[in-house]
Write an enzyme that holds these catalytic residues in place. Sequence first.
Site, PDB file in Angstrom:
ATOM      1  N   ARG A  58       0.805  -1.219   0.000  1.00  0.00           N
ATOM      2  CA  ARG A  58       0.000   0.000   0.000  1.00  0.00           C
ATOM      3  C   ARG A  58       0.841   1.274   0.000  1.00  0.00           C
ATOM      4  NH1 ARG A  58      -2.689  -4.110   1.905  1.00  0.00           N
ATOM      5  NH2 ARG A  58      -0.668  -4.546   2.798  1.00  0.00           N
ATOM      6  N   THR A  59       1.791   1.358   0.916  1.00  0.00           N
ATOM      7  CA  THR A  59       2.500   2.634   1.117  1.00  0.00           C
ATOM      8  C   THR A  59       3.328   2.987  -0.118  1.00  0.00           C
ATOM      9  OG1 THR A  59       2.621   2.015   3.442  1.00  0.00           O
ATOM     10  CG2 THR A  59       3.924   3.902   2.763  1.00  0.00           C
ATOM     11  N   LYS A  86      25.920  -4.915  -1.812  1.00  0.00           N
ATOM     12  CA  LYS A  86      27.391  -5.010  -1.965  1.00  0.00           C
ATOM     13  C   LYS A  86      28.118  -4.303  -0.823  1.00  0.00           C
ATOM     14  CE  LYS A  86      26.588  -4.433  -6.885  1.00  0.00           C
ATOM     15  NZ  LYS A  86      26.634  -3.380  -7.905  1.00  0.00           N
ATOM     16  N   ARG A 108      11.280   3.915   3.884  1.00  0.00           N
ATOM     17  CA  ARG A 108      10.850   2.862   4.822  1.00  0.00           C
ATOM     18  C   ARG A 108      12.068   2.031   5.177  1.00  0.00           C
ATOM     19  NH1 ARG A 108       5.731  -1.149   4.540  1.00  0.00           N
ATOM     20  NH2 ARG A 108       4.781   0.792   5.221  1.00  0.00           N
ATOM     21  N   HIS A 136       4.749   5.536  11.722  1.00  0.00           N
ATOM     22  CA  HIS A 136       4.292   5.433  10.334  1.00  0.00           C
ATOM     23  C   HIS A 136       3.295   6.594  10.158  1.00  0.00           C
ATOM     24  CE1 HIS A 136       3.129   3.931   6.531  1.00  0.00           C
ATOM     25  NE2 HIS A 136       2.779   2.698   6.829  1.00  0.00           N
TER      26      HIS A 136
HETATM   27  N1   CP Z   1      -0.291  -0.253   5.958  1.00  0.00           N
HETATM   28  C1   CP Z   1       0.910  -0.445   5.361  1.00  0.00           C
HETATM   29  O1   CP Z   1       1.913   0.203   5.688  1.00  0.00           O
HETATM   30  O2   CP Z   1       0.882  -1.377   4.358  1.00  0.00           O
HETATM   31  P1   CP Z   1       2.161  -1.789   3.496  1.00  0.00           P
HETATM   32  O3   CP Z   1       3.133  -2.454   4.410  1.00  0.00           O
HETATM   33  O4   CP Z   1       1.625  -2.716   2.427  1.00  0.00           O
HETATM   34  O5   CP Z   1       2.743  -0.542   2.906  1.00  0.00           O
END
Ligand code: CP
Length: 315
Positions: A58-59, A86, A108, A136
Amino acid sequence: MSYKRKDLLGMIDLSKEEINYLLDTAQTFCEINERDVKKVPTLKGRTVINLFFEPSTRTRTSFEIAGKRLSADTVNFSASSSSTTKGETLIDTVQNMEAMSSDVFVVRHAYSGSVKFIAENTDVPVINAGDGLNEHPTQALLDLLTIRQNKGDIKGLEIAIVGDITHSRVARSDIWAMKKLGANVRLFGPPTMLPKHIAPFDCQICKTMEEAVEGADVVMMLRIQRERQGKLLLPSTREYARFFGLTNEKLNFAKKDAIVMHPGPINRGVELMTNIADCNRAVILPQVSNGVAVRMAALYLLGLSKKGGNNEDAS
Ligand code: CP
């Protein structure tokens, strides 16, 4: 008002006014996402790099869509196919991306604090797309936007968050933001998945699912974050589903118009029974839709800031 920070790292840093400003800006982008032609020239000529050192559906996708809808050039960096394999360091990787005249980094990473570390070592605005079990923030914003659209003012709402609280960066960001906006937050989960030092969260800790859900306006279910648990923290998945999974029977304790939320990915039959995940009280897919608008808002506010653009009006 304008968003004056260089980065968007966590809800713990933001004031109530900044959160509301981000939500109001995201709401204006919802309208663009309903148009036939979902594109505006706002970030034309800007480059957004998605640096994902951890998996995401999603993100990452919604940040890419958000960038494209704002006409930015969007590049996806995947750690598994990069020179980090590497031995290249995190900061070397980021500085190389900066040397390509990037305008926003979306990051992320599996380690808590790593996104802040990156932000401190680059002049490029950084958006935290999830760091370890820390925060998040754009997930919290999309959750709040969804709640606001369904319930109006967040202030005074009763919100139950159920599941693996300790290992959930979503729960952490949601709790900081919900408390700042005046919601009452109740937490319930296995004792092995509740933070040891829970007092700073200023939430009601519940002993049963019924206590958590009773009279709630919002029931948010969380996945067990096995990838962040060092050892096995529950006897069996079946037992978890029995005590901590949301069924119709347990949802009946909530208000009649309560909504059910989940950040995804869902483990059907574990924390959420399939009939609930797909029922008309579940707003899980609207959460995902709002994710695009929230990420457009974040990219818009940070993407223009580096070059000194005006970010005071999203329309
Ligand atoms: N909710 C969320 O962060 O989903 P993803 O890990 O798929 O990005």
